[in-house]
Design an enzyme around this catalytic site. Sequence first.
Site, PDB file in Angstrom:
ATOM      1  CG  HIS A 250      -2.182  -0.799  -7.918  1.00 25.26           C
ATOM      2  ND1 HIS A 250      -2.775   0.013  -6.988  1.00 25.26           N
ATOM      3  CD2 HIS A 250      -2.334  -2.070  -7.442  1.00 25.26           C
ATOM      4  CE1 HIS A 250      -3.277  -0.714  -6.008  1.00 25.26           C
ATOM      5  NE2 HIS A 250      -3.015  -1.991  -6.268  1.00 25.26           N
TER       6      HIS A 250
ATOM      7  NE  ARG B   8      -4.145  -1.562  -0.153  1.00 27.06           N
ATOM      8  CZ  ARG B   8      -4.155  -2.489  -1.091  1.00 27.06           C
ATOM      9  NH1 ARG B   8      -3.117  -2.609  -1.910  1.00 27.06           N
ATOM     10  NH2 ARG B   8      -5.180  -3.294  -1.241  1.00 27.06           N
TER      11      ARG B   8
END
Length: 312
Positions: free
Chosen positions: A275, A227
């Site tokens: 991502h 994250r």
Amino acid sequence: MLKLLFADRIENWPAYEPALKSALAEMGIAAEILLPPADPGAIDYIVYSPRGPVQDFTAYTRTKAVLNLWAGVERVVGNPTLTQPLCRMVDEGLERGMVEWVTGHVLRAHLDIDFFLAHQDGVWRQAGHVPPLARDRSVVVLGLGALGGACATTLASLGFAVTGWSRTPKTLAGVTCLSGPEGLRAALGRAQILVTVLPNTPETTDLLNRETLALMPRGAVILNPGRGTLIDDAALLAALDTGRIAHATLDVFRVEPLPPDHPYWAHPKVTVTPHIAAETRPASAARVIAENIRRFEAGETPLHLVDRARGY
């Protein structure tokens, strides 16, 4: 017949429609899959994405569970309108994608592949560039859940000296497992290559900051497919500039897409990937969704039920 609402971006529906219908049929579940807008009072289950059109769950009074398509739930777990059980996505495809991304970039750092790519100039530079064996390279994985644990055991199977850290004690074959604040300090102190696979919670925000980065061996490498909030960006950039950290490969960021003017893009010691480390695959995700619906309907314990207090 059950009614499911597919509440992701509509452009993803063509990929998910056959996968969901096939998985439900294999489980023997009779269900109609609807797209928004649909009568909220008729919906039994919501197949949910934080990017989708449903953000207010108040009217879904019949809904038995919200089944998230993402591993991360930080964008929904604090939603005050969400009173239904929430399940996060942990599936074989997502797990293997994370393992392959992490393994590839650990090997890239371990073998110093970037150095050789940058020196294709006809000069033979063998001296000082023969890598140690994996058993002599200390790799640390922060986070030993389903994804982090799979990464840690895979790296250990390749011979790396792997240490794993988690908030609560864990045991993994071939991995030295640490926990708690002192365990974190000890883990960082040996992290020649650091992999962060932690969730986004108040306890993990800015876990890698000026103080904790200073605990790492000089010249360490950081991989973050977890994250973006785990890292204090200013502290990492400063550590890269001083050489405390030799390189950072980052797949997740506080703001996504990463803004074009962000310093990470142009920094010579940073690799940005968009991502992609643990993308949900429709075929495997659909099987997890179907299995959870079967479990809810049978009164069994669902898979990957989110603990609201812990945030994941």
